[in-house]
Design an enzyme around this catalytic site. Structure first.
Site, PDB file in Angstrom:
ATOM      1  CG  HIS A  62       7.691   6.149   0.310  1.00  0.00           C
ATOM      2  ND1 HIS A  62       7.389   7.046  -0.684  1.00  0.00           N
ATOM      3  CD2 HIS A  62       6.915   5.056   0.087  1.00  0.00           C
ATOM      4  CE1 HIS A  62       6.480   6.508  -1.488  1.00  0.00           C
ATOM      5  NE2 HIS A  62       6.180   5.311  -1.039  1.00  0.00           N
ATOM      6  CD  GLU A 106       2.718  -3.329  -7.405  1.00  0.00           C
ATOM      7  OE1 GLU A 106       2.944  -2.680  -6.365  1.00  0.00           O
ATOM      8  OE2 GLU A 106       1.570  -3.562  -7.835  1.00  0.00           O
ATOM      9  CG  ASP A 155       4.346   0.627   0.272  1.00  0.00           C
ATOM     10  OD1 ASP A 155       3.276   1.204   0.533  1.00  0.00           O
ATOM     11  OD2 ASP A 155       5.262   1.154  -0.392  1.00  0.00           O
ATOM     12  CB  SER A 156      -0.978  -3.301   1.187  1.00  0.00           C
ATOM     13  OG  SER A 156      -1.561  -2.663   2.306  1.00  0.00           O
ATOM     14  CB  THR A 157      -3.878  -0.778  -2.321  1.00  0.00           C
ATOM     15  OG1 THR A 157      -4.172  -2.183  -2.354  1.00  0.00           O
ATOM     16  CG2 THR A 157      -3.022  -0.420  -3.518  1.00  0.00           C
TER      17      THR A 157
HETATM   18  N1  SPD Z   1      -5.131   5.139   1.241  1.00  0.00           N
HETATM   19  C1  SPD Z   1      -3.867   4.889   0.649  1.00  0.00           C
HETATM   20  C2  SPD Z   1      -3.068   3.803   1.286  1.00  0.00           C
HETATM   21  C3  SPD Z   1      -1.902   3.446   0.433  1.00  0.00           C
HETATM   22  C4  SPD Z   1      -0.732   2.928   1.142  1.00  0.00           C
HETATM   23  N2  SPD Z   1       0.338   2.523   0.237  1.00  0.00           N
HETATM   24  C5  SPD Z   1       0.760   3.509  -0.656  1.00  0.00           C
HETATM   25  C6  SPD Z   1       1.921   3.114  -1.480  1.00  0.00           C
HETATM   26  C7  SPD Z   1       3.023   4.106  -1.427  1.00  0.00           C
HETATM   27  N3  SPD Z   1       4.275   3.517  -1.685  1.00  0.00           N
END
Ligand code: SPD
Length: 281
Positions: A62, A106, A155-157
């Protein structure tokens, strides 16, 4: 009996963490959402069985995704965070005194609700009056925004499941259009150790949307390979082209990782990372 959580990563390796207890498990419209309590990293958020954040190492991620771009802008007032429903990126953004408004977009309300309840040190800032939470798909939201934001943080997955559409040329072009002059996008861009293919697909798309595309890197103990990257993109701001050292020194007091040396060092790439992102020097 001991209970262990394993995130299986690439090339026959993974990360294994001893679990004290499962605190939350739900299947939302988009993904499975888990909060587990662990011995090594405290409470952790998992989405679809992948580590998103943990109480003990969340600062690695972060502080990097937020302060590196925020301190490259002279006075960021309006900031958009796409994804990041745990609130950690928003918390860091709010440390900057110039910030008047942070929109958190989100897709999954389950993430926000679970983090508010079980991860208060990360999500506690979401009640700040400067935060506007939009429970919406970031792809649709960004398409409606023009010339709105000083900083946009993606701030994605990972590029699969609900996060997949946040790694397309169209999305990046819409992000560009949503930035004000002098604006900067930073986006998490996966692990140079474990996600070489994903990274090498992402950077050419970023270059179709932005004239300035650079990469910064840092360690994250609980993420694949323990080593992570972020893209820094703009129409007019080069990495280290502007750096607010006075504000950086103010921010540093409340940071575990970030300081002005990190700002400069983060853009120094090992040769194998330059090769993945095809950075020309
Ligand atoms: N492999 C995990 C990647 C995740 C990135 N984002 C995470 C969110 C944290 N705020």
């Amino acid at each position: 009996m001991d209970l262990w959580f394993t995130e299986y990563q690439k090339d026959g390796f993974g990360i294994t963490i001893k679990v004290k207890e499962s605190l939350f498990h739900e299947v939302s419209e988009f993904q499975t959402v888990d909060i587990i309590d662990t011995e090594a990293f405290g409470r952790m958020l998992l989405l679809d069985g992948l580590v998103m954040t943990s109480e003990k190492d969340e600062f690695f991620y972060h502080e990097m995704i937020s302060h590196i771009p925020m301190l490259s802008h002279p006075a960021p007032k309006k900031v958009l965070v796409i994804g990041g429903g745990d609130g950690g990126t928003v918390r860091e953004v709010l440390k900057h005194s110039s910030v008047e408004k942070v929109v958190l977009c989100e897709i999954d309300s389950f993430v926000v609700d679970a983090c508010r309840r079980y991860l208060p040190t990360i999500a506690g800032v979401l009640d700040d009056p400067r935060v506007d939470i939009q429970i919406r798909d970031g792809i649709d939201y960004i398409a409606e925004q023009k010339d709105q934001f000083d900083i946009i943080l993606v701030d994605s997955t990972d590029p699969m499941g609900p996060g997949e559409g946040l790694f397309t040329e169209e999305f990046y072009k819409n992000v560009n259009a949503a930035l004000k002059q002098g604006g900067i996008m930073a986006a998490q861009s996966e692990s140079p150790v474990a996600n070489k293919r994903e990274m090498s697909l992402m950077y050419p798309l970023l270059r179709k949307a932005f004239p300035i595309v650079s990469t910064f890197v840092g360690p994250i103990p609980t993420y694949p390979g323990g080593y992570w990257s972020w893209a820094f993109c703009s129409n007019d701001v080069k990495p280290l082209g502007y750096f607010d050292e006075a504000r950086a020194n103010e921010i540093t007091i409340s940071c575990k990782l970030y300081n002005s040396d990190i700002q400069k060092a983060a853009f120094v790439l090992p040769n194998f990372v330059k090769e993945i992102v095809k950075e020309v020097h």
